[in-house]
Design a protein around this motif. Structure first.
Motif, PDB file in Angstrom:
ATOM      1  N   GLU A  46       1.249  -8.610   5.590  1.00 23.23           N
ATOM      2  CA  GLU A  46       1.271  -8.852   4.143  1.00 23.23           C
ATOM      3  C   GLU A  46      -0.102  -8.455   3.618  1.00 23.23           C
ATOM      4  O   GLU A  46      -1.082  -9.177   3.839  1.00 23.23           O
ATOM      5  CB  GLU A  46       1.548 -10.330   3.885  1.00 23.23           C
ATOM      6  CG  GLU A  46       1.276 -10.785   2.477  1.00 23.23           C
ATOM      7  CD  GLU A  46       2.073 -10.027   1.435  1.00 23.23           C
ATOM      8  OE1 GLU A  46       1.449  -9.330   0.624  1.00 23.23           O
ATOM      9  OE2 GLU A  46       3.300 -10.132   1.428  1.00 23.23           O
ATOM     10  N   PRO A  47      -0.215  -7.294   2.971  1.00 23.81           N
ATOM     11  CA  PRO A  47      -1.534  -6.862   2.507  1.00 23.81           C
ATOM     12  C   PRO A  47      -2.055  -7.652   1.314  1.00 23.81           C
ATOM     13  O   PRO A  47      -3.224  -7.553   0.983  1.00 23.81           O
ATOM     14  CB  PRO A  47      -1.314  -5.398   2.135  1.00 23.81           C
ATOM     15  CG  PRO A  47       0.136  -5.302   1.818  1.00 23.81           C
ATOM     16  CD  PRO A  47       0.821  -6.320   2.696  1.00 23.81           C
ATOM     17  N   GLY A  48      -1.210  -8.449   0.683  1.00 24.33           N
ATOM     18  CA  GLY A  48      -1.630  -9.200  -0.494  1.00 24.33           C
ATOM     19  C   GLY A  48      -1.279  -8.460  -1.767  1.00 24.33           C
ATOM     20  O   GLY A  48      -0.772  -7.336  -1.746  1.00 24.33           O
ATOM     21  N   THR A  50      -1.962  -6.258  -4.167  1.00 18.93           N
ATOM     22  CA  THR A  50      -2.901  -5.148  -4.260  1.00 18.93           C
ATOM     23  C   THR A  50      -2.618  -4.294  -5.492  1.00 18.93           C
ATOM     24  O   THR A  50      -1.459  -4.001  -5.797  1.00 18.93           O
ATOM     25  CB  THR A  50      -2.788  -4.291  -2.984  1.00 18.93           C
ATOM     26  OG1 THR A  50      -3.009  -5.145  -1.853  1.00 18.93           O
ATOM     27  CG2 THR A  50      -3.803  -3.173  -2.966  1.00 18.93           C
ATOM     28  N   ALA A  51      -3.647  -3.902  -6.182  1.00 18.60           N
ATOM     29  CA  ALA A  51      -3.509  -3.071  -7.376  1.00 18.60           C
ATOM     30  C   ALA A  51      -3.033  -1.671  -6.973  1.00 18.60           C
ATOM     31  O   ALA A  51      -3.790  -0.893  -6.395  1.00 18.60           O
ATOM     32  CB  ALA A  51      -4.841  -2.988  -8.119  1.00 18.60           C
ATOM     33  N   THR A  52      -1.766  -1.385  -7.261  1.00 20.25           N
ATOM     34  CA  THR A  52      -1.173  -0.075  -6.970  1.00 20.25           C
ATOM     35  C   THR A  52      -0.284   0.342  -8.140  1.00 20.25           C
ATOM     36  O   THR A  52      -0.044  -0.433  -9.064  1.00 20.25           O
ATOM     37  CB  THR A  52      -0.304  -0.127  -5.696  1.00 20.25           C
ATOM     38  OG1 THR A  52       0.826  -0.973  -5.942  1.00 20.25           O
ATOM     39  CG2 THR A  52      -1.088  -0.626  -4.493  1.00 20.25           C
ATOM     40  N   ASP A  53       0.232   1.556  -8.065  1.00 21.31           N
ATOM     41  CA  ASP A  53       1.148   2.032  -9.095  1.00 21.31           C
ATOM     42  C   ASP A  53       2.412   1.177  -9.154  1.00 21.31           C
ATOM     43  O   ASP A  53       3.028   1.043 -10.213  1.00 21.31           O
ATOM     44  CB  ASP A  53       1.530   3.490  -8.846  1.00 21.31           C
ATOM     45  CG  ASP A  53       0.368   4.449  -9.062  1.00 21.31           C
ATOM     46  OD1 ASP A  53      -0.643   4.031  -9.678  1.00 21.31           O
ATOM     47  OD2 ASP A  53       0.463   5.604  -8.619  1.00 21.31           O
ATOM     48  N   LEU A  54       2.821   0.596  -8.013  1.00 25.18           N
ATOM     49  CA  LEU A  54       4.040  -0.213  -7.961  1.00 25.18           C
ATOM     50  C   LEU A  54       3.987  -1.394  -8.926  1.00 25.18           C
ATOM     51  O   LEU A  54       4.993  -1.769  -9.518  1.00 25.18           O
ATOM     52  CB  LEU A  54       4.283  -0.712  -6.532  1.00 25.18           C
ATOM     53  CG  LEU A  54       5.539  -1.559  -6.312  1.00 25.18           C
ATOM     54  CD1 LEU A  54       6.797  -0.724  -6.561  1.00 25.18           C
ATOM     55  CD2 LEU A  54       5.558  -2.131  -4.915  1.00 25.18           C
ATOM     56  N   ASN A  55       2.803  -1.976  -9.104  1.00 26.30           N
ATOM     57  CA  ASN A  55       2.681  -3.133  -9.995  1.00 26.30           C
ATOM     58  C   ASN A  55       1.841  -2.822 -11.237  1.00 26.30           C
ATOM     59  O   ASN A  55       1.305  -3.729 -11.867  1.00 26.30           O
ATOM     60  CB  ASN A  55       2.122  -4.348  -9.238  1.00 26.30           C
ATOM     61  CG  ASN A  55       0.748  -4.094  -8.650  1.00 26.30           C
ATOM     62  OD1 ASN A  55      -0.050  -3.330  -9.183  1.00 26.30           O
ATOM     63  ND2 ASN A  55       0.458  -4.749  -7.550  1.00 26.30           N
ATOM     64  N   GLY A  56       1.755  -1.537 -11.590  1.00 27.93           N
ATOM     65  CA  GLY A  56       0.966  -1.164 -12.768  1.00 27.93           C
ATOM     66  C   GLY A  56      -0.502  -1.470 -12.618  1.00 27.93           C
ATOM     67  O   GLY A  56      -1.205  -1.717 -13.587  1.00 27.93           O
ATOM     68  N   ASN A  57      -0.983  -1.461 -11.383  1.00 29.81           N
ATOM     69  CA  ASN A  57      -2.380  -1.750 -11.052  1.00 29.81           C
ATOM     70  C   ASN A  57      -2.830  -3.128 -11.540  1.00 29.81           C
ATOM     71  O   ASN A  57      -3.974  -3.327 -11.913  1.00 29.81           O
ATOM     72  CB  ASN A  57      -3.303  -0.646 -11.573  1.00 29.81           C
ATOM     73  CG  ASN A  57      -3.068   0.636 -10.831  1.00 29.81           C
ATOM     74  OD1 ASN A  57      -3.253   0.709  -9.615  1.00 29.81           O
ATOM     75  ND2 ASN A  57      -2.620   1.665 -11.540  1.00 29.81           N
ATOM     76  N   THR A  58      -1.904  -4.092 -11.491  1.00 30.38           N
ATOM     77  CA  THR A  58      -2.239  -5.461 -11.890  1.00 30.38           C
ATOM     78  C   THR A  58      -2.604  -6.350 -10.713  1.00 30.38           C
ATOM     79  O   THR A  58      -2.872  -7.534 -10.894  1.00 30.38           O
ATOM     80  CB  THR A  58      -1.059  -6.106 -12.651  1.00 30.38           C
ATOM     81  OG1 THR A  58       0.082  -6.138 -11.792  1.00 30.38           O
ATOM     82  CG2 THR A  58      -0.735  -5.355 -13.932  1.00 30.38           C
ATOM     83  N   THR A  60      -4.529  -8.208  -7.625  1.00 33.00           N
ATOM     84  CA  THR A  60      -5.809  -8.925  -7.659  1.00 33.00           C
ATOM     85  C   THR A  60      -6.835  -8.413  -6.661  1.00 33.00           C
ATOM     86  O   THR A  60      -7.930  -8.956  -6.576  1.00 33.00           O
ATOM     87  CB  THR A  60      -5.567 -10.426  -7.400  1.00 33.00           C
ATOM     88  OG1 THR A  60      -4.907 -10.577  -6.134  1.00 33.00           O
ATOM     89  CG2 THR A  60      -4.718 -11.045  -8.500  1.00 33.00           C
ATOM     90  N   GLN A  61      -6.457  -7.375  -5.903  1.00 32.77           N
ATOM     91  CA  GLN A  61      -7.414  -6.809  -4.953  1.00 32.77           C
ATOM     92  C   GLN A  61      -7.269  -5.297  -4.918  1.00 32.77           C
ATOM     93  O   GLN A  61      -6.278  -4.739  -5.368  1.00 32.77           O
ATOM     94  CB  GLN A  61      -7.212  -7.398  -3.563  1.00 32.77           C
ATOM     95  CG  GLN A  61      -5.882  -7.061  -2.947  1.00 32.77           C
ATOM     96  CD  GLN A  61      -5.708  -7.712  -1.588  1.00 32.77           C
ATOM     97  OE1 GLN A  61      -6.499  -8.531  -1.157  1.00 32.77           O
ATOM     98  NE2 GLN A  61      -4.656  -7.337  -0.897  1.00 32.77           N
ATOM     99  N   THR A  62      -8.281  -4.647  -4.351  1.00 32.32           N
ATOM    100  CA  THR A  62      -8.273  -3.188  -4.244  1.00 32.32           C
ATOM    101  C   THR A  62      -7.390  -2.735  -3.085  1.00 32.32           C
ATOM    102  O   THR A  62      -7.031  -3.536  -2.211  1.00 32.32           O
ATOM    103  CB  THR A  62      -9.694  -2.657  -3.995  1.00 32.32           C
ATOM    104  OG1 THR A  62     -10.121  -3.099  -2.688  1.00 32.32           O
ATOM    105  CG2 THR A  62     -10.676  -3.125  -5.066  1.00 32.32           C
ATOM    106  N   VAL A  63      -7.089  -1.458  -3.070  1.00 33.79           N
ATOM    107  CA  VAL A  63      -6.330  -0.877  -1.962  1.00 33.79           C
ATOM    108  C   VAL A  63      -7.097  -1.041  -0.660  1.00 33.79           C
ATOM    109  O   VAL A  63      -6.515  -1.350   0.381  1.00 33.79           O
ATOM    110  CB  VAL A  63      -6.008   0.608  -2.242  1.00 33.79           C
ATOM    111  CG1 VAL A  63      -5.423   1.286  -1.021  1.00 33.79           C
ATOM    112  CG2 VAL A  63      -5.069   0.730  -3.440  1.00 33.79           C
TER     113      VAL A  63
END
Length: 94
Positions: A46-48, A50-58, A60-63
């Protein structure tokens, strides 16, 4: 399953159906593969949130922060636990 029912978590707040159902299927596949191939280290991570395109970069952590557990698990010893589910803090409940 344990986290999706925990109020206040990103998993519980997610409104979709297909994505969480597919993650549950992957968890079962992880356990079954770990039993079928005992000489391989097969685990889920479970990476947590993470701000990605999947969640609109919302997230709480970086890639890079999300990738930490993936890299750590890839470096585990051959004798390490198999068929588990982990995040950066350790084992998670299924």
């Amino acid at each position: 399953m344990a986290r999706i029912t925990e109020p206040g978590t990103p998993s519980a707040a997610y409104p979709g159906v297909a994505y969480p159902a597919s993650k549950t299927a992957v968890n079962v596949i992880t356990v079954q593969y770990a039993k079928a191939f005992p000489n391989m280290r097969i685990n889920a991570v479970e990476p947590g949130y993470t701000a990605t395109d999947l969640n609109g970069n919302t997230g709480t952590q970086t890639v890079e922060e999300g990738a930490e557990i993936i890299v750590r698990m890839a470096q585990w010893a051959r004798t390490a636990r198999r068929g588990g589910y982990f995040d950066v803090t350790g084992p998670l409940p299924w």
